[in-house]
Design an enzyme around this catalytic site. Structure first.
Site, short mmCIF file in Angstrom:
data_model
loop_
_atom_site.label_atom_id
_atom_site.label_comp_id
_atom_site.label_asym_id
_atom_site.label_seq_id
_atom_site.Cartn_x
_atom_site.Cartn_y
_atom_site.Cartn_z
N GLY A 38 0.70 -1.23 -0.12
CA GLY A 38 -0.13 -0.02 0.02
C GLY A 38 0.81 1.23 0.00
O GLY A 38 2.00 1.13 -0.46
N GLY A 66 3.62 -1.13 3.65
CA GLY A 66 2.93 -2.47 3.79
C GLY A 66 3.91 -3.25 4.18
O GLY A 66 5.09 -3.42 4.05
N LYS A 67 3.56 -4.10 5.44
CA LYS A 67 4.60 -5.25 5.81
C LYS A 67 5.20 -6.08 4.74
O LYS A 67 6.21 -6.50 4.50
CB LYS A 67 4.05 -5.97 7.00
CG LYS A 67 3.52 -5.15 8.02
CD LYS A 67 3.50 -6.05 9.34
CE LYS A 67 4.43 -6.80 9.75
NZ LYS A 67 5.47 -5.78 10.52
N ASN A 210 7.72 -9.55 18.07
CA ASN A 210 8.42 -8.58 18.95
C ASN A 210 7.83 -8.90 20.30
O ASN A 210 6.94 -9.62 20.64
CB ASN A 210 7.94 -7.04 18.47
CG ASN A 210 6.84 -6.52 18.34
OD1 ASN A 210 5.81 -7.09 19.47
ND2 ASN A 210 6.17 -5.72 17.91
N THR A 241 12.04 -10.21 18.92
CA THR A 241 12.76 -9.08 18.72
C THR A 241 12.68 -7.99 19.92
O THR A 241 11.37 -8.12 20.39
CB THR A 241 12.52 -8.40 17.45
OG1 THR A 241 11.15 -7.84 17.56
CG2 THR A 241 12.84 -9.32 16.30
N GLY A 243 13.86 -4.79 20.38
CA GLY A 243 14.21 -3.56 20.15
C GLY A 243 15.87 -3.05 20.48
O GLY A 243 16.55 -3.97 20.15
N THR A 269 10.20 2.54 12.71
CA THR A 269 9.20 2.16 11.75
C THR A 269 9.87 1.22 10.65
O THR A 269 10.95 1.67 10.16
CB THR A 269 8.52 3.32 10.98
OG1 THR A 269 8.02 4.10 11.66
CG2 THR A 269 7.49 2.64 9.88
N GLY A 272 11.16 -4.15 11.93
CA GLY A 272 10.82 -5.57 12.21
C GLY A 272 10.54 -6.11 10.50
O GLY A 272 10.92 -7.29 10.33
N ASP A 273 10.31 -5.32 9.59
CA ASP A 273 10.17 -5.94 8.42
C ASP A 273 11.43 -5.85 7.61
O ASP A 273 11.67 -7.10 6.96
CB ASP A 273 9.35 -4.71 7.52
CG ASP A 273 7.76 -4.77 7.90
OD1 ASP A 273 7.38 -5.67 8.43
OD2 ASP A 273 7.17 -3.61 7.67
#
Length: 330
Positions: A38, A66-67, A210, A241, A243, A269, A272-273
């Site tokens: 997206g 988008g992930k 996470n 995860t 951080g 942001t 994680g992806d």
């Protein structure tokens, strides 16, 4: 093939995990990503707005997101072949997404056109780099289990099949089952959590969550205990995860802690992806789990040092430099 009761059988005489034997069937596989795509609309805020409050922000941004898209792009920028399947609409936003993706050099790009407006996310970024995200996902929700099963059927041994939580539970499960039955490694990143993930865990070779997601799924606040619970529920290799505290993994009862690189985070942001996309690519490219996790963590740390998600993903030259430093023992 899956054993009765929904779990996979382990080959007779196998002394290692089924997932490990799948890794060794080929030196170089592909990463197959099925996920959402997206537009990310970013707004930096001094804090999150209160109920009923209008709060002014600044530093607005617009980029593909988008992930699924972020994970696929992070993977392809490592140089490993990546095939990305994603549902989009028939609108100007979809054309904008397609143009950006075509520039990435995917081994395969399949945009599944849906009768919905293309998905988007609003990313609210706070001064300390943490973020909150609100998403619209009608295209992702409309992607059917039958369509997802067809995507999973393209997997072969040595591939890594990557899915997230944006599609429906039925579609995600169909992909995991089909890809697993065809000998691929399955990697599940269940964010965002909007349905029960428990029924899918027996089909997951790898699950990446996470700290907050681990606690929500398992009810355990201690990450190591949450990882053990995820494995008890069917996952073969759990990654939590943490951080700035790095990440931990649980594999065959063996707990491994990975400290995070010391950085000054600007915007978390997309971290994680980046982690998921690079982890999948490194495994498909023949790296062992320890190296794959370490490189994924270094790539995620680079993402955290600049604003945005898509714009913050490591490019090919940056990732090659990360690998060179890692291989040199630095």
């Amino acid at each position: 093939m899956r054993a009765p009761g929904g779990t996979r059988s382990i080959p007779k005489g196998c002394t290692c995990s089924c997932r490990q034997s799948k890794e060794r069937e080929t030196d170089m596989g592909r990463v197959l990503v099925l996920g959402n795509a997206g537009l990310d609309l970013t707004l930096r805020l001094p804090r999150l707005p209160l109920k009923g409050e209008t709060l002014l922000g600044d530093s607005t941004g617009r980029a593909p997101g988008g992930k699924g898209l972020n994970q696929a792009v992070a993977g392809v920028r490592t140089g490993v072949p990546v095939v990305f399947h994603t549902p989009v609409g028939h609108d100007a936003q979809a054309e904008e997404i397609e143009a950006a993706l075509k520039a990435e050099g995917f081994a395969g790009l399949e945009l599944h056109r849906m009768p919905n407006a293309s998905d988007f996310s609003l990313l609210m970024v706070l001064p300390d780099g943490e973020n909150s995200i609100a998403s619209a996902g009608s295209c992702a929700a409309a992607f059917t289990a039958a369509m997802a099963q067809t995507v999973g059927a393209t997997a072969v041994p040595g591939d890594v099949m990557v899915v997230q939580g944006n599609l429906t539970s039925a579609s995600t499960e169909a992909t995991l089952i089909e890809a697993s039955d065809r000998g691929a490694i399955t990697l599940f990143n269940p964010a965002p959590l909007w349905w029960d993930v428990d029924p899918l865990l027996p089909y997951c070779d790898i699950v990446v969550v996470n700290r907050g997601e681990a606690q929500t799924i398992t009810g355990r606040s201690e990450p190591a205990e949450a990882a053990a619970d995820l494995c008890d529920r069917g996952a073969r290799f759990a990654v939590v995860t943490l951080g700035a505290d790095g990440c931990l993994t649980l594999d065959g009862g063996r707990l491994h802690q990975y400290p995070a690189p010391v950085i000054e985070a600007v915007d978390t942001t997309g971290c994680g992806d980046t982690f998921c996309g690079v982890l999948a690519a490194m495994l498909a490219g023949g790296r062992d789990r320890e190296a794959a996790v370490a490189l994924a963590q270094r790539a995620a740390a680079l993402t955290a040092q600049r604003p945005g998600a898509f714009a913050a993903l490591p490019n090919r030259a940056e990732f090659a430099a990360l690998v060179a430093l890692y291989d040199a023992g630095q």
